[in-house]
Design a protein around this motif. Structure first.
Motif, mmCIF file in Angstrom:
data_model
loop_
_atom_site.group_PDB
_atom_site.id
_atom_site.type_symbol
_atom_site.label_atom_id
_atom_site.label_comp_id
_atom_site.label_asym_id
_atom_site.label_seq_id
_atom_site.Cartn_x
_atom_site.Cartn_y
_atom_site.Cartn_z
ATOM 1 N N LYS A 404 0.813 -1.216 0.000
ATOM 2 C CA LYS A 404 0.000 0.000 0.000
ATOM 3 C C LYS A 404 0.843 1.261 0.000
ATOM 4 C CE LYS A 404 -3.687 2.285 2.608
ATOM 5 N NZ LYS A 404 -4.587 2.213 3.782
ATOM 6 N N ASP A 405 1.936 1.259 0.792
ATOM 7 C CA ASP A 405 2.734 2.476 0.945
ATOM 8 C C ASP A 405 4.152 2.346 0.415
ATOM 9 O OD1 ASP A 405 3.556 0.622 2.763
ATOM 10 O OD2 ASP A 405 3.728 2.017 4.456
ATOM 11 N N ARG A 406 4.454 1.254 -0.313
ATOM 12 C CA ARG A 406 5.824 1.057 -0.779
ATOM 13 C C ARG A 406 5.855 -0.070 -1.818
ATOM 14 N NH1 ARG A 406 4.786 -1.870 3.531
ATOM 15 N NH2 ARG A 406 5.767 -3.916 3.863
ATOM 16 N N ILE A 407 6.967 -0.146 -2.500
ATOM 17 C CA ILE A 407 7.275 -1.295 -3.358
ATOM 18 C C ILE A 407 8.631 -1.833 -2.906
ATOM 19 C CG2 ILE A 407 7.726 -2.122 -5.699
ATOM 20 C CD1 ILE A 407 5.939 0.056 -6.771
ATOM 21 N N GLU A 408 8.649 -3.097 -2.513
ATOM 22 C CA GLU A 408 9.903 -3.712 -2.069
ATOM 23 C C GLU A 408 10.476 -4.556 -3.200
ATOM 24 O OE1 GLU A 408 10.446 -5.397 1.682
ATOM 25 O OE2 GLU A 408 9.073 -4.030 2.752
ATOM 26 N N VAL A 409 11.779 -4.393 -3.412
ATOM 27 C CA VAL A 409 12.465 -5.087 -4.501
ATOM 28 C C VAL A 409 13.693 -5.795 -3.941
ATOM 29 C CG1 VAL A 409 13.546 -4.888 -6.770
ATOM 30 C CG2 VAL A 409 11.714 -3.296 -6.104
ATOM 31 N N ASP A 410 13.832 -7.074 -4.246
ATOM 32 C CA ASP A 410 15.031 -7.832 -3.903
ATOM 33 C C ASP A 410 15.697 -8.290 -5.188
ATOM 34 O OD1 ASP A 410 14.775 -7.503 -1.217
ATOM 35 O OD2 ASP A 410 13.945 -9.480 -0.806
ATOM 36 N N VAL A 411 17.007 -8.132 -5.227
ATOM 37 C CA VAL A 411 17.796 -8.486 -6.407
ATOM 38 C C VAL A 411 18.632 -9.725 -6.084
ATOM 39 C CG1 VAL A 411 19.527 -7.699 -8.066
ATOM 40 C CG2 VAL A 411 17.884 -6.058 -7.110
ATOM 41 N N TRP A 412 18.571 -10.714 -6.971
ATOM 42 C CA TRP A 412 19.304 -11.972 -6.785
ATOM 43 C C TRP A 412 20.181 -12.239 -8.004
ATOM 44 C CZ3 TRP A 412 19.104 -15.329 -2.544
ATOM 45 C CH2 TRP A 412 18.146 -15.016 -1.567
ATOM 46 N N ALA A 413 21.381 -12.752 -7.737
ATOM 47 C CA ALA A 413 22.277 -13.213 -8.800
ATOM 48 C C ALA A 413 22.183 -14.730 -8.894
ATOM 49 C CB ALA A 413 23.714 -12.788 -8.510
ATOM 50 N N SER A 420 22.592 -19.292 -5.988
ATOM 51 C CA SER A 420 22.115 -17.911 -5.990
ATOM 52 C C SER A 420 22.767 -17.093 -4.880
ATOM 53 C CB SER A 420 20.589 -17.864 -5.839
ATOM 54 O OG SER A 420 20.179 -18.475 -4.632
ATOM 55 N N TRP A 421 22.837 -15.779 -5.112
ATOM 56 C CA TRP A 421 23.416 -14.832 -4.168
ATOM 57 C C TRP A 421 22.441 -13.664 -4.000
ATOM 58 C CZ3 TRP A 421 25.841 -17.565 -7.834
ATOM 59 C CH2 TRP A 421 26.991 -18.294 -7.483
ATOM 60 N N PHE A 422 22.157 -13.293 -2.747
ATOM 61 C CA PHE A 422 21.286 -12.141 -2.496
ATOM 62 C C PHE A 422 22.125 -10.882 -2.640
ATOM 63 C CE2 PHE A 422 18.894 -9.475 0.780
ATOM 64 C CZ PHE A 422 17.976 -9.047 -0.161
ATOM 65 N N VAL A 423 21.726 -10.016 -3.578
ATOM 66 C CA VAL A 423 22.574 -8.891 -3.976
ATOM 67 C C VAL A 423 22.121 -7.575 -3.370
ATOM 68 C CG1 VAL A 423 23.286 -7.499 -5.969
ATOM 69 C CG2 VAL A 423 23.331 -9.995 -6.104
ATOM 70 N N ASP A 424 20.810 -7.309 -3.344
ATOM 71 C CA ASP A 424 20.363 -5.985 -2.896
ATOM 72 C C ASP A 424 18.914 -6.048 -2.430
ATOM 73 O OD1 ASP A 424 20.484 -3.318 -2.322
ATOM 74 O OD2 ASP A 424 20.941 -2.656 -4.376
ATOM 75 N N HIS A 425 18.604 -5.194 -1.440
ATOM 76 C CA HIS A 425 17.244 -5.041 -0.935
ATOM 77 C C HIS A 425 16.894 -3.566 -1.010
ATOM 78 C CE1 HIS A 425 13.644 -5.385 1.439
ATOM 79 N NE2 HIS A 425 14.116 -4.569 2.371
ATOM 80 N N ILE A 426 15.832 -3.247 -1.771
ATOM 81 C CA ILE A 426 15.488 -1.857 -2.053
ATOM 82 C C ILE A 426 14.031 -1.626 -1.680
ATOM 83 C CG2 ILE A 426 15.345 -0.088 -3.854
ATOM 84 C CD1 ILE A 426 17.324 -2.006 -5.443
ATOM 85 N N VAL A 427 13.772 -0.552 -0.940
ATOM 86 C CA VAL A 427 12.413 -0.166 -0.579
ATOM 87 C C VAL A 427 12.108 1.174 -1.234
ATOM 88 C CG1 VAL A 427 10.808 0.353 1.273
ATOM 89 C CG2 VAL A 427 12.556 -1.400 1.614
ATOM 90 N N LEU A 428 11.104 1.197 -2.109
ATOM 91 C CA LEU A 428 10.699 2.419 -2.803
ATOM 92 C C LEU A 428 9.450 2.956 -2.115
ATOM 93 C CD1 LEU A 428 11.112 1.105 -6.463
ATOM 94 C CD2 LEU A 428 12.796 2.315 -5.067
ATOM 95 N N ALA A 429 9.597 4.074 -1.432
ATOM 96 C CA ALA A 429 8.487 4.634 -0.663
ATOM 97 C C ALA A 429 7.453 5.280 -1.584
ATOM 98 C CB ALA A 429 9.025 5.658 0.337
ATOM 99 N N GLY A 430 6.196 5.278 -1.129
ATOM 100 C CA GLY A 430 5.132 5.967 -1.852
ATOM 101 C C GLY A 430 4.007 5.055 -2.272
ATOM 102 N N GLY A 431 4.312 3.876 -2.737
ATOM 103 C CA GLY A 431 3.258 2.945 -3.116
ATOM 104 C C GLY A 431 2.736 3.177 -4.515
ATOM 105 N N PRO A 432 1.781 2.368 -4.946
ATOM 106 C CA PRO A 432 1.299 2.418 -6.337
ATOM 107 C C PRO A 432 0.545 3.693 -6.692
ATOM 108 C CG PRO A 432 -0.012 0.893 -5.022
ATOM 109 C CD PRO A 432 1.151 1.284 -4.171
ATOM 110 N N GLY A 433 0.114 4.464 -5.686
ATOM 111 C CA GLY A 433 -0.583 5.711 -5.994
ATOM 112 C C GLY A 433 0.350 6.884 -6.197
#
Length: 672
Positions: A404-413, A420-433
C-alpha cells in the motif's frame, strides 16, 4: 436334412435333431444353420488377457507396435487385466505406476472384453472432458475399428440412430460412456457396473463444486453390489495429496518380483540398485540384492516372463487389491535402464525435474518438505561478498512486491545449478498511488551492480506481483515493454503442469482507456518455488574450503538483518483435511510479514522465464565469458583493435533475445 455336428442338448442328443421335420431344402439353409449353431454355442470362458491375445488388434494410430496384441510383451499386466475379469473376486483394483508402462492399454483391453464378453453399463473417466474426447478419437475408436469382434457389436458413428457418438458407445447389453472428472453431470449420468478411472491424480479436487470426482463416480456402482468392478490407474503426484497412493496403501500392495538370472533370487526392482559409473549413464546395470552381481538389461525379457506379483501388505478391504510398477520394468525397446539413469542425472538440481522423475520414472510420490529452516542458522552462515556480485553470479533478476505504501524489490544473482546470491534489498516509498514511486522503479531497470571480476550487470528480468493495485501494475509493466519486465500472478496448489505458465494477454488501462489484451501476464506456482527455496536453504556448505557448493545453494551477505531473515522463513507447509478426510497441502504464514519470501519467489520465477532451468552448456559459457571468467585463459591471446577499444567495465549478465544460432534451449517433456 440331418447333421451330427454341433453341440448337444441336455440328454446328449445332437441339437441338430431339433431341425427334424423342417424343410431346409432352400438356398442359404447351410448358412442359416451355421449361424444358429454359433449362436447357441456358449462363449469361451476367457480372462481379459486371454481375450486381448485372441481378439485385440493394435492400430498404428494409437500404438507404436501395431498388430496383434501380445500380453507376453508386458507380462506384468497379465494379473492386473485378469483381476478385471468377471470371474475374479476383486471389486476394486488400483495401479500406481510409472509413465508409459501399458496401463491405459490394459484398461482399453478391459473395455473391449466388456463389450464382447461381459456387457453392462460402463463409465470411463479422464481428468477433463476434452481429454475424454481425445481418448475417444485416438484410442477407443481404433480399439473398436481394428478389432473385428468389437466392430460387429458397435455400429459406426455415421449410421443414423447408431447409438455411437464421441462420448457414448452403445453395444448389445450395455453402453460405454466417457466423461471428464471436471463434469459433475457426466459423473452422475447413469448407474454403472464397471468404472475405469484413468490418471486419477490429475483429477480436480472437486467436480463443478459438487464433491470429489472419484467418490461421485464410485457412487454409480452402488446398485451392482458384488458384481461391480472399479479400476483406478495413475502416475502418482505429491505425498499426502495423491489419490492413487491412498488407494494403493489401502490395498494389499503388490509388487512384481523377478528372478536374478545368476542366482535365481526373487526381488522387486528398486531404483537404488540401479548402478552406473560416474557421469556414464550408458553403463547402467542392475545389481542383485542377493549375490551383488550386475544384471545386464538383455536379461530383462526372461526376468519379466518369470516374474510374479506378491502382496507386501494387508488390505483393509479383502476385495481391494493394488499394484505398483516403476519404469525399471519397461520391456526391451521401451525405456531402457541407461535412459532412466540419464534422465535422473539431468533432473539433479531442479525440484520440478526431480519431482517429474520420481513420479514418471519411479512411480512414487514426491515428498514436499515444508519445514522452514531457523532464521538464526541462516544468520550464522552469512558471508562477506567481495563485491555486489560474487564470482559465481552470472545474471541478475529481481522480484517486486507491491504494498500500500511502498514497493519492495530484492535483487538476486544466479549461477550454474541455480546457485544464488542475495545482492540488494530496495524499498521504494510511496506505493502504487505515487508517480514518483513508479519512476524510481523505472530508474531501477537501468541501474547496474558491480561484479567481483570488474564488470557490471543490469537486471536481466524483473518480475512484479499483480495481486495489489492490478491495473496500476499492468499499466507500468506495459509501458516498460516485455524484454525486462514480467507481471506475475501467484497460484496456490502443487498440481501444476509447470511452475510458470503463460504468458496470457490481459486487459490493461492507460490514461483511463481500457486496452484489450494490453499486458502479458505470467502465472507462477508459488507453492512449488517455496518448497524449492526451503530445500535450497537447508543445503549445507562444503566441509572443505574451496570445494564447490551444492547446486541450488543460497548465499546470504553479511549485511542482511534479522527482520529480513525472519520474513524469508515466514511460512510453513501444512496438511489440511476436509470434512470427507481428503488432504491438501498449503503454505501458511507463521508471522505477518513475508515480503522477503515473496520477492525471492518472484525473482526465481523471472529466472525461470529467462530459461535458466533450461540453459545448455554453451549458454552458461557465454554468460561466464561476459563476466570475465575466461579472461585469464584468453589473456595471452592477441587482441584486435576492436577488442582493445572495449570499455574496462563491460556489461555482463545479458541474455540476448533473440538468442544466437546454436544457443539451443531444450524444454523437458514435463514442461511442454
Amino acid at each position: 436334412m440331418r447333421t451330427t455336428n454341433g453341440p448337444s442338448d441336455n440328454e446328449g442328443r445332437p441339437n441338430a435333431d431339433l431341425t427334424e421335420g423342417l424343410d431346409l431344402a432352400f438356398d442359404g439353409a447351410e448358412d442359416l444353420l451355421r449361424a444358429w449353431r454359433r449362436g447357441i454355442e456358449p462363449d469361451p470362458d476367457l480372462t481379459v488377457s486371454e481375450w486381448a491375445d485372441t481378439h485385440r488388434k493394435l492400430s498404428s494410430r494409437a500404438s507404436a507396435e501395431p498388430g496383434q496384441y501380445r500380453t507376453g510383451r508386458t507380462p506384468y499386466l497379465r494379473d492386473i487385466m485378469d483381476a478385471l475379469s468377471s470371474s475374479h473376486p476383486a471389486q476394486r483394483i488400483s495401479f500406481m505406476k510409472a509413465a508409459q508402462v501399458g496401463a491405459t492399454e490394459a484398461g482399453n483391453n478391459w473395455i473391449g472384453f466388456v463389450i464382447h464378453h461381459a456387457p453392462g453399463p460402463m463409465l470411463a473417466v479422464l481428468p477433463t472432458v476434452e481429454m475424454a474426447k481425445r481418448s475417444s478419437r485416438g484410442r477407443i475408436d481404433p480399439l473398436i475399428e481394428d478389432s473385428p469382434a468389437l466392430k460387429e457389436r458397435v455400429q459406426p458413428a455415421r449410421s443414423r440412430d447408431a447409438g455411437n457418438s464421441m462420448l457414448s458407445k452403445e453395444f448389445p447389453g450395455g453402453i460405454l460412456v466417457l466423461t471428464g472428472a471436471n463434469s459433475a453431470t457426466g459423473l452422475r449420468s447413469m448407474p454403472a457396473r464397471y468404472v475405469f478411472l484413468d490418471e486419477v491424480d490429475a483429477y480436480p479436487a472437486s467436480a463443478d463444486e459438487e464433491g470429489d470426482p472419484v467418490s461421485l463416480a464410485e457412487a454409480r456402482t452402488t446398485t451392482f453390489a458384488h458384481r461391480r468392478k472399479v479400476f483406478m490407474v495413475s502416475t502418482p503426484t505429491i505425498r499426502g495429496l495423491s489419490r492413487i497412493e491412498r488407494e494403493y496403501e489401502a490395498s494389499d500392495q503388490r509388487r512384481y518380483y523377478v528372478p536374478c538370472p545368476h542366482c535365481g533370487h526373487m526381488q522387486w526392482l528398486e531404483f537404488e540398485r540401479l548402478r552406473w559409473e560416474k557421469g556414464q549413464p550408458e553403463t547402467a546395470v542392475y545389481v542383485c540384492a542377493s549375490c551383488d552381481r550386475p544384471i545386464a538389461e538383455h536379461h530383462k525379457t526372461q526376468m519379466l516372463e518369470q516374474g510374479e506379483w506378491r502382496a507386501t501388505g494387508t488390505a483393509s478391504d479383502p476385495t481391494s487389491i493394488g499394484f505398483h510398477l516403476s519404469a525399471l520394468y519397461s520391456p526391451i525397446g521401451w525405456k531402457s535402464w541407461s535412459q532412466i539413469a540419464r534422465e535422473w542425472l539431468a533432473a539433479q538440481g531442479s525440484d520440478e525435474m526431480l519431482r517429474a522423475a520420481r513420479n514418471t520414472i519411479l512411480g512414487e510420490t514426491w515428498v514436499e518438505n515444508g519445514e522452514a529452516p531457523e532464521w538464526q542458522r541462516l544468520a550464522d552462515r552469512r558471508e562477506v561478498f567481495g563485491a555486489d556480485i560474487p564470482i559465481g553470479g552470472l545474471f541478475l533478476t529481481a522480484g517486486a512486491d507491491v504494498q500500500k505504501d511502498r514497493i519492495e524489490v530484492d535483487v538476486w544473482a544466479w549461477g550454474r545449478g541455480l546457485e544464488s546470491w542475495f545482492v540488494d534489498h530496495i524499498v521504494l516509498a510511496g506505493g502504487p498511488g505515487d508517480p514518483e514511486c513508479w519512476q524510481a522503479l523505472t530508474d531501477l531497470l537501468g541501474r547496474t551492480w558491480s561484479h567481483e571480476n570488474g564488470s557490471v550487470m543490469p537486471l536481466a528480468k524483473l518480475a512484479i506481483d499483480t495481486g495489489y493495485e492490478t491495473s496500476a501494475v499492468y499499466a507500468w509493466a506495459r509501458a516498460q515493454g516485455i524484454a525486462q519486465v514480467a507481471p506475475v500472478k501467484g497460484l496456490e496448489g502443487f498440481n501444476r503442469a509447470t511452475p510458470v505458465s503463460g504468458p496470457t494477454f490481459v486487459d490493461a488501462t492507460l490514461n483511463g482507456r481500457k486496452l484489450k489484451r494490453g499486458a502479458r501476464l505470467w502465472s507462477v506456482a508459488t507453492a512449488t518455488f517455496k518448497a524449492e527455496t526451503y530445500r535450497y536453504l537447508r543445503l549445507e556448505r562444503p566441509e572443505t574450503q574451496g570445494d564447490p557448493h551444492p547446486a541450488g545453494f543460497v548465499h546470504l551477505p553479511d549485511w542482511v538483518d534479522s527482520e529480513w531473515l525472519k520474513q524469508l522463513v515466514a511460512e510453513q507447509l501444512v496438511t489440511i483435511r476436509d470434512r470427507r478426510g481428503y488432504a491438501r497441502q498449503e503454505w501458511q504464514k507463521m508471522r505477518e510479514r513475508n515480503e522477503a519470501l515473496d520477492t525471492r519467489i518472484y525473482a526465481r520465477a523471472a529466472a525461470w522465464i529467462l530459461g535458466a532451468d533450461r540453459f545448455d552448456e554453451r549458454m552458461w559459457r557465454q554468460l561466464e565469458k561476459q563476466v570475465g571468467v575466461e579472461s585469464a585463459v584468453e589473456a595471452d591471446a592477441p587482441q584486435s583493435s576492436e577488442q582493445s577499444a572495449q570499455p574496462a567495465t563491460p556489461q555482463a549478465g545479458r541474455i540476448a533475445a533473440p538468442r544466437r544460432r546454436g544457443w539451443k534451449i531444450s524444454t523437458p517433456k514435463y514442461m511442454e
